[in-house]
Design a protein around this motif. Structure first.
Motif, mmCIF file in Angstrom:
data_model
loop_
_atom_site.group_PDB
_atom_site.id
_atom_site.type_symbol
_atom_site.label_atom_id
_atom_site.label_comp_id
_atom_site.label_asym_id
_atom_site.label_seq_id
_atom_site.Cartn_x
_atom_site.Cartn_y
_atom_site.Cartn_z
ATOM 1 N N TYR A 444 26.084 61.290 42.988
ATOM 2 C CA TYR A 444 27.032 60.639 43.893
ATOM 3 C C TYR A 444 28.459 61.070 43.578
ATOM 4 O O TYR A 444 28.860 61.147 42.412
ATOM 5 C CB TYR A 444 26.916 59.122 43.758
ATOM 6 C CG TYR A 444 28.001 58.362 44.484
ATOM 7 C CD1 TYR A 444 28.011 58.284 45.866
ATOM 8 C CD2 TYR A 444 29.032 57.734 43.783
ATOM 9 C CE1 TYR A 444 29.017 57.586 46.538
ATOM 10 C CE2 TYR A 444 30.025 57.035 44.430
ATOM 11 C CZ TYR A 444 30.011 56.971 45.818
ATOM 12 O OH TYR A 444 31.005 56.295 46.473
ATOM 13 N N LEU A 445 29.229 61.358 44.630
ATOM 14 C CA LEU A 445 30.654 61.662 44.493
ATOM 15 C C LEU A 445 31.428 60.659 45.329
ATOM 16 O O LEU A 445 31.176 60.536 46.536
ATOM 17 C CB LEU A 445 30.955 63.089 44.969
ATOM 18 C CG LEU A 445 30.281 64.223 44.189
ATOM 19 C CD1 LEU A 445 30.667 65.571 44.787
ATOM 20 C CD2 LEU A 445 30.669 64.175 42.726
ATOM 21 N N PRO A 446 32.368 59.936 44.737
ATOM 22 C CA PRO A 446 33.122 58.942 45.504
ATOM 23 C C PRO A 446 34.004 59.596 46.555
ATOM 24 O O PRO A 446 34.241 60.797 46.541
ATOM 25 C CB PRO A 446 33.958 58.226 44.427
ATOM 26 C CG PRO A 446 34.053 59.203 43.305
ATOM 27 C CD PRO A 446 32.788 59.989 43.336
ATOM 28 N N LEU A 447 34.487 58.762 47.473
ATOM 29 C CA LEU A 447 35.270 59.250 48.595
ATOM 30 C C LEU A 447 36.678 59.609 48.139
ATOM 31 O O LEU A 447 37.390 58.785 47.556
ATOM 32 C CB LEU A 447 35.334 58.176 49.685
ATOM 33 C CG LEU A 447 35.979 58.560 51.006
ATOM 34 C CD1 LEU A 447 35.180 59.660 51.690
ATOM 35 C CD2 LEU A 447 36.082 57.336 51.906
ATOM 36 N N GLY A 448 37.095 60.845 48.434
ATOM 37 C CA GLY A 448 38.458 61.265 48.130
ATOM 38 C C GLY A 448 38.695 61.410 46.635
ATOM 39 O O GLY A 448 37.798 61.294 45.807
ATOM 40 N N GLY A 449 39.936 61.688 46.275
ATOM 41 C CA GLY A 449 40.310 61.807 44.871
ATOM 42 C C GLY A 449 40.141 63.214 44.341
ATOM 43 O O GLY A 449 39.690 64.141 45.026
ATOM 44 N N SER A 450 40.499 63.375 43.082
ATOM 45 C CA SER A 450 40.420 64.686 42.440
ATOM 46 C C SER A 450 39.023 64.920 41.889
ATOM 47 O O SER A 450 38.218 63.997 41.735
ATOM 48 C CB SER A 450 41.446 64.770 41.308
ATOM 49 O OG SER A 450 41.097 63.873 40.264
ATOM 50 N N LEU A 451 38.737 66.175 41.551
ATOM 51 C CA LEU A 451 37.453 66.510 40.957
ATOM 52 C C LEU A 451 37.294 65.817 39.609
ATOM 53 O O LEU A 451 36.181 65.416 39.226
ATOM 54 C CB LEU A 451 37.341 68.027 40.803
ATOM 55 C CG LEU A 451 36.039 68.541 40.184
ATOM 56 C CD1 LEU A 451 34.840 68.130 41.028
ATOM 57 C CD2 LEU A 451 36.085 70.053 40.002
ATOM 58 N N ARG A 452 38.374 65.669 38.878
ATOM 59 C CA ARG A 452 38.312 64.976 37.590
ATOM 60 C C ARG A 452 37.863 63.525 37.777
ATOM 61 O O ARG A 452 37.014 63.024 37.023
ATOM 62 C CB ARG A 452 39.685 65.022 36.920
ATOM 63 C CG ARG A 452 39.724 64.370 35.541
ATOM 64 C CD ARG A 452 41.147 64.351 34.999
ATOM 65 N NE ARG A 452 41.211 63.759 33.673
ATOM 66 C CZ ARG A 452 42.342 63.500 33.032
ATOM 67 N NH1 ARG A 452 43.512 63.789 33.610
ATOM 68 N NH2 ARG A 452 42.333 62.967 31.824
ATOM 69 N N GLU A 453 38.401 62.859 38.798
ATOM 70 C CA GLU A 453 37.995 61.481 39.069
ATOM 71 C C GLU A 453 36.533 61.421 39.495
ATOM 72 O O GLU A 453 35.795 60.510 39.097
ATOM 73 C CB GLU A 453 38.886 60.883 40.154
ATOM 74 C CG GLU A 453 40.328 60.671 39.717
ATOM 75 C CD GLU A 453 41.232 60.255 40.860
ATOM 76 O OE1 GLU A 453 42.249 59.597 40.613
ATOM 77 O OE2 GLU A 453 40.920 60.611 42.026
ATOM 78 N N ASP A 454 36.092 62.403 40.292
ATOM 79 C CA ASP A 454 34.689 62.448 40.707
ATOM 80 C C ASP A 454 33.775 62.679 39.514
ATOM 81 O O ASP A 454 32.700 62.069 39.407
ATOM 82 C CB ASP A 454 34.479 63.556 41.737
ATOM 83 C CG ASP A 454 35.142 63.242 43.069
ATOM 84 O OD1 ASP A 454 35.622 62.099 43.239
ATOM 85 O OD2 ASP A 454 35.190 64.128 43.934
ATOM 86 N N LEU A 455 34.179 63.566 38.607
ATOM 87 C CA LEU A 455 33.375 63.888 37.441
ATOM 88 C C LEU A 455 33.207 62.676 36.527
ATOM 89 O O LEU A 455 32.124 62.432 35.987
ATOM 90 C CB LEU A 455 34.020 65.044 36.679
ATOM 91 C CG LEU A 455 33.436 65.400 35.311
ATOM 92 C CD1 LEU A 455 31.988 65.864 35.456
ATOM 93 C CD2 LEU A 455 34.286 66.473 34.631
ATOM 94 N N LEU A 456 34.268 61.902 36.362
ATOM 95 C CA LEU A 456 34.262 60.800 35.404
ATOM 96 C C LEU A 456 33.835 59.472 36.024
ATOM 97 O O LEU A 456 33.877 58.440 35.351
ATOM 98 C CB LEU A 456 35.650 60.657 34.776
ATOM 99 C CG LEU A 456 36.091 61.878 33.947
ATOM 100 C CD1 LEU A 456 37.532 61.722 33.500
ATOM 101 C CD2 LEU A 456 35.171 62.068 32.762
ATOM 102 N N TYR A 457 33.484 59.463 37.294
ATOM 103 C CA TYR A 457 33.039 58.233 37.957
ATOM 104 C C TYR A 457 31.864 57.614 37.199
ATOM 105 O O TYR A 457 30.942 58.324 36.808
ATOM 106 C CB TYR A 457 32.613 58.564 39.395
ATOM 107 C CG TYR A 457 32.033 57.404 40.162
ATOM 108 C CD1 TYR A 457 32.865 56.537 40.861
ATOM 109 C CD2 TYR A 457 30.655 57.172 40.190
ATOM 110 C CE1 TYR A 457 32.332 55.474 41.570
ATOM 111 C CE2 TYR A 457 30.117 56.111 40.877
ATOM 112 C CZ TYR A 457 30.963 55.266 41.574
ATOM 113 O OH TYR A 457 30.445 54.204 42.271
ATOM 114 N N PRO A 458 31.864 56.278 36.927
ATOM 115 C CA PRO A 458 32.845 55.278 37.337
ATOM 116 C C PRO A 458 33.857 54.934 36.242
ATOM 117 O O PRO A 458 34.435 53.847 36.246
ATOM 118 C CB PRO A 458 31.967 54.078 37.642
ATOM 119 C CG PRO A 458 30.888 54.166 36.605
ATOM 120 C CD PRO A 458 30.655 55.636 36.372
ATOM 121 N N MET A 459 34.045 55.824 35.305
ATOM 122 C CA MET A 459 35.007 55.569 34.227
ATOM 123 C C MET A 459 36.428 55.768 34.732
ATOM 124 O O MET A 459 36.659 56.358 35.792
ATOM 125 C CB MET A 459 34.734 56.515 33.057
ATOM 126 C CG MET A 459 33.378 56.359 32.404
ATOM 127 S SD MET A 459 33.183 57.486 30.989
ATOM 128 C CE MET A 459 33.122 59.075 31.826
#
Length: 556
Positions: A444-459
């Motif tokens: 799962y990749l959250p909506l929008g944001g940077s790749l770093r935020e997607d990688l570290l989801y949900p941290m």
């Protein structure tokens, strides 16, 4: 479709009050109450301006009848002063109303979203299929509509009551200035203009309610069908690649046409009912413009009423009639509000039902580092028939388990049940793992944001150094994504299926769980690369108390 009774409207009122009350008792209550009082105060000021205009009409038309030019100009200056007050009050009332609306909507939306996302509640509503349709619409559109309609109807009702009290007094006094005369006889009927306005409004209200009752269920159904059509369009947008490759555009167009046809059928039913209501309400409003003058014209023509009194009485009568006819003029809005309240009430009830329901598979905490399951039965949504059964299962720290089965054998459902997400499961389970983690076939990749935020989801991305995130990407073979790590982009569309699986493994390296579930986590990668990444997990996570569960359709 059932027709709502008077009790359904009363129920809607009680539910509406129940939905609105928490905000004014919340942590924002001071500002909420201040803004609401400000809106009401400005509405009362608008009523005061209407009273001033009513008195001005009497003096203005008296000056016209007497051909008094000086008084005429004086009244024009008075009207300008009243106009300045009207513009200021109206503008500030709109501003304060908008201020209250957005704050109230934010608080209510946050509260609903928090309950909807309280653990796996949102997922259970989706799986069971018996919850309200389109939760996104409930939180986004219905909350916005509820706040708007609640403020509008409440302020309008208070304004109508104050206007009624103000203008009844004026109309009663004007009735005394010109006693009722008919057929050459004088009738002693104090406040006859007030009674005439009351009778006119009662007749109109009763007929409006009888004609307009079916609007409420039609409004509910209209919103549901609008949401279904909108969801179908979003579905086509999100799965555009699959549709294009399958050349399924004609099939999708047919599906969209069917949904819009259902929407049209309800729209026409709604239009027919609104047409019937409009025939009466527009006739009622049109007749109300001349009704008071028909009553008072004999007095005017007999010379017992001046033009100023006639015009002031006509204006006062209109205000009294409008206040008494509040239900008539607001019936369509009330029907819309009742439909919104019903949908929000059903949504809240469904959320609360899923929140209070016991966890599908209660997992008892244990000091032992491991997981044990006994008598697990996983049911299918809808009919509840078992789709997977496990008599006994135990995994201790450091062990690995490979689950193999044919497609549809319920392998993933077992994982969902043991993770506490699947609502239809029974059995006994105990676990000493504190940080379970799942890597699915499609990360799962959250909506929008940077790749770093997607990688570290949900941290929280700030908690993990950029260098650690870059190292994890390089380790799984995503070196090309290191440079754009801080770039905002629709990464869920930019990454291939294999890259998303590699990203899922990198995320697991950063999360550092104590038990890891791999559900088809390497299915889009070559077999040797899957083995490499699995070995990477074992090397890079030496402190992990349990090795992964590997869920695959076949051995490899």
């Amino acid at each position: 479709m059932t027709t709502p009774s008077k009790r359904s409207l009363w129920r809607s009122l009680k539910d509406g009050i129940r939905l609105a009350r928490p905000y004014f008792g919340s942590s924002e209550r001071a500002m909420a109450r201040a803004l609401f009082i400000g809106v009401i105060a400005l509405q009362l000021a608008m009523v005061g301006i209407d009273v001033a205009i009513n008195h001005w009409r009497g003096a203005f038309f008296e000056a016209l009848q007497q051909r008094n030019g000086g008084e005429f100009m004086r009244q024009m200056w008075i009207y300008c002063g009243i106009g300045v007050g009207f513009v200021l009050v109206n503008t500030f009332q709109t501003y304060v109303t908008q201020w209250l609306s957005i704050r109230w909507r934010r608080w209510m939306s946050d509260g609903l979203a928090a309950r909807w996302l309280d653990g796996p509640v949102h997922y259970r509503l989706q799986v069971m299929g018996d919850g309200p349709d389109n939760p996104d619409q409930r939180i986004a559109e219905d909350v916005r509509s509820f706040v708007r309609l609640a403020i509008s109807l409440t302020v309008g009702l208070i304004g109508a009551l104050v206007s009624l009290a103000s203008f009844v007094f004026i109309l009663w006094e004007l009735s005394a200035k010109a006693p009722l005369t008919s057929l050459g006889l004088s009738w002693d009927l104090p406040g006859y203009l007030v009674w005439a306005a009351l009778a006119y409004a009662i007749v109109g209200t009763v007929i409006t309610h009888l004609v307009g009752r079916p609007l409420i269920p039609l409004e509910v159904e209209q919103e549901r069908r609008e949401a279904d059509y909108r969801y179908a369009l979003v579905h086509v947008r999100d799965d555009g690649e699959a549709i294009a490759l399958a050349r399924g555009e004609a099939w999708e167009r047919a599906g969209l046409a069917r949904r819009f046809e259902a929407l049209m059928r309800n729209t026409f039913a709604l239009m027919r009912r609104q047409r019937s209501l409009s025939f009466f309400t527009m006739s009622y409003r049109h007749a109300s413009l001349v009704f008071p003058y028909m009553i008072m014209s004999p007095l005017y023509f007999a010379g017992k009423m001046t033009l100023g009194v006639l015009m002031q009485a006509g204006s006062a009568f209109a205000h009294v009639r409008t206040a008494l006819s509040y239900l008539i003029t607001s019936y369509t809005t009330i029907a819309e509000a009742a439909a919104v309240i019903q949908r929000l009430t059903e949504f809240e009830a469904a959320i609360e039902q899923r929140r209070q329901a016991r966890t599908a598979l209660p997992i008892a905490p244990t000091a032992a580092e491991g997981l044990s399951v006994r008598g697990l039965s996983v049911g299918a949504p809808g009919h509840g028939a078992p789709i997977a059964q496990v008599d006994a299962l135990q995994v201790r720290a450091g062990e690995q388990l490979l689950i193999v089965g044919a497609p549809g054998a319920g392998k993933t459902s077992v994982m969902r049940a043991v993770m506490g997400a699947w609502p239809l499961a029974s059995g006994e389970a105990a676990s000493g793992f504190l940080r379970p983690w799942v890597v699915q076939q499609q990360s799962y990749l959250p909506l929008g944001g940077s790749l770093r935020e997607d990688l570290l989801y949900p941290m929280d991305a700030a908690e993990v150094p950029l260098a650690s995130a870059a190292a994890a990407l390089e380790a799984v073979g995503l070196q090309r994504l290191v440079e754009p790590l801080s770039t905002d982009a629709p990464w869920n569309e930019a990454l291939s299926a294999g890259e998303r699986q590699r990203l899922g493994i990198a995320r697991a390296l950063l999360v550092r769980p104590d038990v890891l579930w791999l559900d088809e986590a390497f299915s889009s990668l070559p077999a040797d690369e899957g083995r490499r990444l699995y070995g990477l997990l074992r090397r890079e996570l030496p402190a992990m108390a349990s090795w992964p569960w590997l869920t695959r359709h076949r051995r490899g």
